[in-house]
Design a protein around this motif. Structure first.
Motif: not given
Length: 383
Positions: A216-221, A224-231, A234-240
């Motif tokens: 779910l986190k990876a899908e959200l990241a 969000l990548a095209p519209v909110d790179a910062v968030r 953060r989601e990608a870091a949480e996935v890691q």
């Protein structure tokens, strides 16, 4: 193969040998007693053909007895042995029946052997029919050759039934032993399968929720990548972080799965040795050993137990574990290792253990005093 399986198989081989020798002792009815008739036969041609058939009959009977106590023998060989016996038995009627006619019931003794073999060849109902057929054949031979009907009936029927009873009981006991061994193997396989299922459930429980959240986190990241790179970052870091945490938990589970309980292994080996007739004394360490040291000593214990069961005729075994001055020592002594009955320093198992313990600063030493074999293993205890 486990230590317990090796000991059980060794006892099963002994029981098979005893059963085979006991069954083969009944061959006197198909060799010695027909031989009396052969000795009384004046016709040389009849003597030669009769002797050849008697020897062939004994050989075919031996093959069938061997098949009866060899459960791993291919079915096609069982059929061949049985057909061979049937062919020789049919051939024996015209060739052995007239031997010493009226003077000795030569074929009646072969008939007694056939009656005695029926429990090994047929189910109970069919065996009775076959036995009656053998008795009828014996009476027919007596009538055709002028022999006494009562003697042929007593030999083929009376002696044959006695042999059949003895053979039937022996094979029944042998079948019980084989069934018991197969039951032990089935229980061992079931225990292993249950343990694998338990571990699979544990891994599923550990990873199921984590992988769901990671997905779910990876899908959200990704969204969000095209519209909110910062968030999205953060989601990608949480996935890691979640992936690393899941990997750590799985490693802990695997480590716990592989962990060795030395106390349980000592108890299990003592039970196995006891069941094989070896009196085992265990003196555990006064202090609990660290997991790493217990794992190394458990490997030595397994190899030593295998050596006691496979390479000796031990009557007793003593296992002692001590901990002193930062070193854990396990000493295993057993008798019955005289001559070539024990391992040496060049055996693959001991050489592998020596290299394994050397990697952690430990040692493996062996010594033989007469028929007493001693294995001493040491491992450093890191506080």
């Amino acid at each position: 193969m486990t230590d317990g399986a090796a000991g059980a198989d060794r006892r099963l081989r002994r029981a098979r040998l005893v059963t085979l020798v006991s069954l083969a002792s009944g061959l006197w009815t198909s060799l010695l007693l027909p031989g009396v008739g052969l000795a009384r036969e004046p016709d040389a041609l009849r003597l030669a053909t009769g002797a050849a058939v008697v020897v062939a009959f004994a050989a075919a009977q031996t093959a069938v007895l061997y098949a009866a106590v060899t459960p791993w023998l291919a079915q096609r060989w069982r059929r061949r042995f049985q057909l061979g016996l049937a062919a020789v038995a049919a051939l024996s009627v015209p060739l052995v029946g007239p031997v010493a006619a009226g003077a000795w019931p030569t074929w009646a003794w072969l008939g007694a052997s056939l009656v005695g073999m029926t429990p090994l060849l047929f189910r109970p109902g069919v065996a009775v029919v076959a036995a009656v057929g053998c008795v009828a054949t014996s009476l027919a031979v007596a009538a055709a050759t002028g022999g006494p009907l009562g003697t042929h009936l007593a030999v083929t029927g009376g002696v044959g039934v006695g042999i059949a009873a003895v053979n039937g009981v022996q094979v029944w006991f042998w079948d019980l032993l084989v069934a018991a061994r197969q039951g032990q193997e089935a229980r061992a396989r079931l225990a292993a399968a249950e343990e694998r299922l338990r571990f699979a459930r544990d891994v599923h429980d550990l990873l199921g929720q984590d992988l769901t959240v990671i997905a779910l986190k990876a899908e959200l990241a990704a969204r969000l990548a095209p519209v909110d790179a910062v968030r999205a970052g953060r989601e990608a870091a949480e996935v890691q972080r979640l992936a690393g945490s899941a990997l750590h938990r799985v490693r802990e589970a695997v480590h716990g799965y592989r962990a060795v309980d030395l106390t349980e292994q000592l108890a299990a080996l003592a039970e196995v040795l006891g069941s094989c007739g070896v009196r085992c004394t265990v003196v555990p360490a006064a202090q609990e050993l660290p997991a790493g040291v217990a794992t190394e000593l458990a490997a030595v214990l397994r190899e030593a137990g295998t050596n006691v069961l496979r390479h000796s005729r031990a009557g007793w075994c003593r296992i002692e574990i001590t901990r002193e001055d930062g070193v854990a020592t396990m000493t295993i002594r057993n008798d019955g290792a005289g001559g070539d009955g024990g391992p040496d320093d060049h055996s693959h198992g001991l050489r592998g253990l020596t290299e394994r313990l050397a990697a952690v600063g430990g040692t493996v030493r062996t010594r033989r005093d007469g028929d007493v074999f001693t294995l001493t293993a040491t491992a450093p205890v890191v506080s």
